[in-house]
Design an enzyme around this catalytic site. Sequence first.
Site, PDB file in Angstrom:
ATOM      1  N   GLU A 131       0.831  -1.212   0.000  1.00 49.99           N
ATOM      2  CA  GLU A 131       0.000   0.000   0.000  1.00 49.99           C
ATOM      3  C   GLU A 131       0.864   1.260   0.000  1.00 49.99           C
ATOM      4  O   GLU A 131       0.520   2.266  -0.625  1.00 49.99           O
ATOM      5  CB  GLU A 131      -0.941  -0.004   1.210  1.00 49.99           C
ATOM      6  CG  GLU A 131      -1.943  -1.147   1.223  1.00 49.99           C
ATOM      7  CD  GLU A 131      -2.820  -1.183  -0.015  1.00 49.99           C
ATOM      8  OE1 GLU A 131      -3.105  -0.108  -0.572  1.00 49.99           O
ATOM      9  OE2 GLU A 131      -3.215  -2.291  -0.433  1.00 49.99           O
ATOM     10  N   GLU A 177      -0.687  -2.056  -9.524  1.00 44.32           N
ATOM     11  CA  GLU A 177      -0.606  -3.072  -8.471  1.00 44.32           C
ATOM     12  C   GLU A 177       0.689  -3.872  -8.585  1.00 44.32           C
ATOM     13  O   GLU A 177       1.314  -4.217  -7.576  1.00 44.32           O
ATOM     14  CB  GLU A 177      -1.817  -4.008  -8.553  1.00 44.32           C
ATOM     15  CG  GLU A 177      -3.157  -3.357  -8.268  1.00 44.32           C
ATOM     16  CD  GLU A 177      -3.255  -2.805  -6.860  1.00 44.32           C
ATOM     17  OE1 GLU A 177      -2.564  -3.330  -5.961  1.00 44.32           O
ATOM     18  OE2 GLU A 177      -4.017  -1.852  -6.659  1.00 44.32           O
TER      19      GLU A 177
END
Length: 423
Positions: free
Chosen positions: A279, A358
Site C-alpha cells: 500500500e 498493483e
Amino acid sequence: MIKKLGFISILLFIIYAAGMYYYIFHGNSGGIPDVLKGTVADPETFMTERELLLSEEYSKIKNFIFFVATPLEWVLYIFILLTGLSRLFEKWSDFGVKWKVFKNGAYVFLLYLFTALAFYPLDYYRYFLSRNYGINTQDFSSWMRDYVIDFWINFGTTLIIVIVLYWLIQKSAKRWWLYAWLLTIPFAIFMMYIQPTVIDPLYNHFYPLKDKELEEKILSLAEQANIPSDHVFEVNMAEKTNALNAYVTGIGENSRIVLWDTTLNSLTDEEILFIMAHEMGHYVEKHIYIGIALYIVSMLVGLWLISKLMPWLVSRFGTVLKINKMKDIHSMPLLLLLVSFLLFVSNPVSNYISRYQETRADHYAMQLMNNPEAAVSTFQNLSKSGLSEVNPPLLVKLFRFSHPPMLERINKVAEFLEEEQQK
C-alpha cells in the site's frame, strides 16, 4: 417500432447472456500452466480440495453475474423509455412547485427508487451467494442497513450531478460537457477528501490500531518510505466478512492507513507488513494522484462522447424513446445508459492501468521488505480467504480484474528473486 426495438433489445440480451454462460461455465477456465503445477503458485499446494471446488464454483457464478448485470441495466433503461415510464415519472414530479430544480430532484428520486427496486433481487442474490460460500458473515439486518446507506449516498451524489448537469445543458447546449468536466475536478477531489472521515465511518467503526507493537513496525516502515503518518487505523470487518484487506485512503490531512481486523486476525506480522509495504508503494509511486489525473482525462473523453452520441440518438430515435429534447429531464435514462455503456467498454483499459500499478506496488513491497516467503504466503492467504480465481479466463481478467491474478503475483516473486540473484 416500439415493440420491434424492445424485442430486439431482449433478443440481443438473451443471445449475449447465453454466449457468456457458455464461455464462463463451459469454455476455457484458465487452469494452471504445466510449468507452474506443483509450485507455490499452484492452488493445489495451498488450498484444500473443498476450497478448490468452492473457489471454482463461486468464481464462475460471480463472473456470470458481472457480465449480465450491466447489459441487463441497459435493457431496463430502454424499457423505462419505451414504455413511457420516464415521462410518467416527470409528470408525477410536477407537484406545483415553480422551481425546476425541485421538479428534477423529485424525478431523479422516482427513477433512482424504481431502478433500485428493480435490481434489489440481484443485489440480494449477490449477498446470499457471498454468505452461502462463507465470504460474507453479515446477518440480513446488517446487510440491509448498509444497503439503505448505499442507496442514500449514491442517490445524493447522483442528484447533485444530475441537477448541475441538466442545468448546464439548459444554459449551453453545445459546451455543457466542457463546463461539466471542469466541475468534476473539484467535486472528485472533494469526495476523495471526505471519504475516510465522513463516508466510510457510516458503514464501519474505525479506531486506532490496538496492537501498538505492530503499529510501531508499520509506522517505522512508513518512515522508511517517507510517508507522513502518525496513526494506523483498524476497522471492524470481521462481523461482515472473512475476506482480508488493508489500504491507504484519502488525500491531504485526511489520508490514513487502514487494516481490516480480519487481516490482523489471520496473518502474521511479516505478512501484514508486506501488505502495508504494498500500500505504501502506491503512495510512493503517487498512484492516487495518477488515478485522479486519469479520472479527469477519462471524464473529459466520456462527457465529449456523450455530447455527440446523445443528441444523435434523440434526433434518430427520440419519437420511439419518447424523448422530446435532450435537455428534458425525462431523457435521463438514455444518459445513464450511455454512461453505463462507456464505463463497461472502458473496463479493460482502466483495469490494465490498475493491474500495472498493483504490479509496481508489489515490486516496491518486495524491495522494501526483502521477504519473498512473506509475499508468497500473503498472496496464498488472500486467495484462500476470498476464494479467488488464481488464473481467470481472458475476458474475465480484462473486464473484472483490477489486480493481477494471484498466479501472476506469486510468479512475480520468483522473477524478483531471479533478478536479485543476478545482481
